[in-house]
Design a protein around this motif. Sequence first.
Motif, PDB file in Angstrom:
ATOM      1  N   ALA A 210      22.073  41.952  43.914  1.00 18.06           N
ATOM      2  CA  ALA A 210      21.951  41.705  42.508  1.00 18.06           C
ATOM      3  C   ALA A 210      22.588  42.802  41.634  1.00 18.06           C
ATOM      4  O   ALA A 210      23.252  42.585  40.611  1.00 18.06           O
ATOM      5  CB  ALA A 210      20.401  41.548  42.217  1.00 18.06           C
ATOM      6  N   GLN A 211      22.533  43.997  41.779  1.00 11.42           N
ATOM      7  CA  GLN A 211      23.116  45.083  41.119  1.00 11.42           C
ATOM      8  C   GLN A 211      24.598  44.911  41.164  1.00 11.42           C
ATOM      9  O   GLN A 211      25.238  45.232  40.131  1.00 11.42           O
ATOM     10  CB  GLN A 211      22.746  46.561  41.606  1.00 11.42           C
ATOM     11  N   THR A 212      25.181  44.717  42.475  1.00  8.66           N
ATOM     12  CA  THR A 212      26.744  44.493  42.311  1.00  8.66           C
ATOM     13  C   THR A 212      27.167  43.323  41.547  1.00  8.66           C
ATOM     14  O   THR A 212      28.126  43.458  40.612  1.00  8.66           O
ATOM     15  CB  THR A 212      27.083  44.208  43.714  1.00  8.66           C
ATOM     16  N   ILE A 213      26.328  42.179  41.483  1.00  7.18           N
ATOM     17  CA  ILE A 213      26.742  41.020  40.576  1.00  7.18           C
ATOM     18  C   ILE A 213      26.555  41.456  39.164  1.00  7.18           C
ATOM     19  O   ILE A 213      27.384  40.973  38.285  1.00  7.18           O
ATOM     20  CB  ILE A 213      25.666  39.910  41.042  1.00  7.18           C
ATOM     21  N   ALA A 214      25.487  42.052  38.715  1.00  7.71           N
ATOM     22  CA  ALA A 214      25.225  42.657  37.236  1.00  7.71           C
ATOM     23  C   ALA A 214      26.439  43.250  36.949  1.00  7.71           C
ATOM     24  O   ALA A 214      26.887  43.247  35.879  1.00  7.71           O
ATOM     25  CB  ALA A 214      24.016  43.117  37.239  1.00  7.71           C
ATOM     26  N   ASP A 215      26.911  44.406  37.842  1.00  6.31           N
ATOM     27  CA  ASP A 215      28.005  45.252  37.486  1.00  6.31           C
ATOM     28  C   ASP A 215      29.597  44.527  37.216  1.00  6.31           C
ATOM     29  O   ASP A 215      30.287  44.650  36.117  1.00  6.31           O
ATOM     30  CB  ASP A 215      28.271  46.250  38.678  1.00  6.31           C
ATOM     31  N   LEU A 216      29.544  43.548  37.994  1.00  5.10           N
ATOM     32  CA  LEU A 216      30.771  42.685  37.773  1.00  5.10           C
ATOM     33  C   LEU A 216      30.998  41.830  36.585  1.00  5.10           C
ATOM     34  O   LEU A 216      31.775  41.669  35.907  1.00  5.10           O
ATOM     35  CB  LEU A 216      31.065  41.719  39.061  1.00  5.10           C
TER      36      LEU A 216
ATOM     37  N   SER B 178      29.202  42.614  33.842  1.00  8.90           N
ATOM     38  CA  SER B 178      29.209  43.441  32.775  1.00  8.90           C
ATOM     39  C   SER B 178      31.033  43.851  32.705  1.00  8.90           C
ATOM     40  O   SER B 178      31.263  43.653  31.545  1.00  8.90           O
ATOM     41  CB  SER B 178      28.342  44.574  32.783  1.00  8.90           C
ATOM     42  N   THR B 179      31.399  44.042  33.697  1.00  8.27           N
ATOM     43  CA  THR B 179      32.915  44.294  33.773  1.00  8.27           C
ATOM     44  C   THR B 179      33.768  43.301  33.022  1.00  8.27           C
ATOM     45  O   THR B 179      34.689  43.522  32.107  1.00  8.27           O
ATOM     46  CB  THR B 179      33.639  44.733  35.192  1.00  8.27           C
ATOM     47  N   VAL B 180      33.362  41.920  33.558  1.00  6.10           N
ATOM     48  CA  VAL B 180      34.115  40.597  33.174  1.00  6.10           C
ATOM     49  C   VAL B 180      34.054  40.815  31.468  1.00  6.10           C
ATOM     50  O   VAL B 180      34.767  40.502  30.817  1.00  6.10           O
ATOM     51  CB  VAL B 180      33.796  39.452  33.685  1.00  6.10           C
ATOM     52  N   GLN B 181      32.560  40.948  31.148  1.00  4.30           N
ATOM     53  CA  GLN B 181      32.347  40.755  29.700  1.00  4.30           C
ATOM     54  C   GLN B 181      33.090  41.935  28.811  1.00  4.30           C
ATOM     55  O   GLN B 181      33.689  41.701  27.635  1.00  4.30           O
ATOM     56  CB  GLN B 181      30.843  40.849  29.673  1.00  4.30           C
ATOM     57  N   ALA B 182      33.234  43.193  29.394  1.00  3.42           N
ATOM     58  CA  ALA B 182      33.990  44.089  28.674  1.00  3.42           C
ATOM     59  C   ALA B 182      35.205  44.044  28.606  1.00  3.42           C
ATOM     60  O   ALA B 182      35.909  44.310  27.454  1.00  3.42           O
ATOM     61  CB  ALA B 182      33.680  45.574  29.585  1.00  3.42           C
ATOM     62  N   PHE B 183      35.836  43.399  29.437  1.00  4.28           N
ATOM     63  CA  PHE B 183      37.403  42.994  29.594  1.00  4.28           C
ATOM     64  C   PHE B 183      37.478  41.757  28.410  1.00  4.28           C
ATOM     65  O   PHE B 183      38.536  41.380  27.843  1.00  4.28           O
ATOM     66  CB  PHE B 183      38.044  42.854  30.585  1.00  4.28           C
ATOM     67  N   ALA B 184      36.557  40.978  28.356  1.00  3.45           N
ATOM     68  CA  ALA B 184      36.715  39.636  27.592  1.00  3.45           C
ATOM     69  C   ALA B 184      36.651  40.069  26.164  1.00  3.45           C
ATOM     70  O   ALA B 184      37.087  39.207  25.351  1.00  3.45           O
ATOM     71  CB  ALA B 184      35.363  38.733  27.801  1.00  3.45           C
TER      72      ALA B 184
END
Length: 105
Positions: free
Chosen positions: A90-96, A98-104
């Motif tokens: 779940a932590q890995t999915i949340a990190d991914l 947030s990374t996608v949202q940061a680049f968006a």
Amino acid sequence: MADKLPEDIIQSVAIGNLKSISEQPAMLSNLAYSNTVNNTNLSQQNAVSFQQAMNDLTLSVVAKASNTISNLTPLEARSAVDILSNNELAQTIADLKSTVQAFAN
């Protein structure tokens, strides 16, 4: 008419035939009852045989499941602990996310 049978012989043969004809329904009824009892007996034997087969199958399934649970390798045991108690996935999915949202943005 010297060839004629005596009347008492004719009467005894007629009585014998009447007796065998009159007993036929009772004998047929006994035969039908015997067939019913035999069929019921075979049905019960099949039911018990099926129940025993199901018990054997249940026993083997429980034994296999018990063996699988009790014979875990260290890696499988650690994986089970991580999945049940640690939320790394779940932590890995949340990190991914947030990374996608940061680049968006």
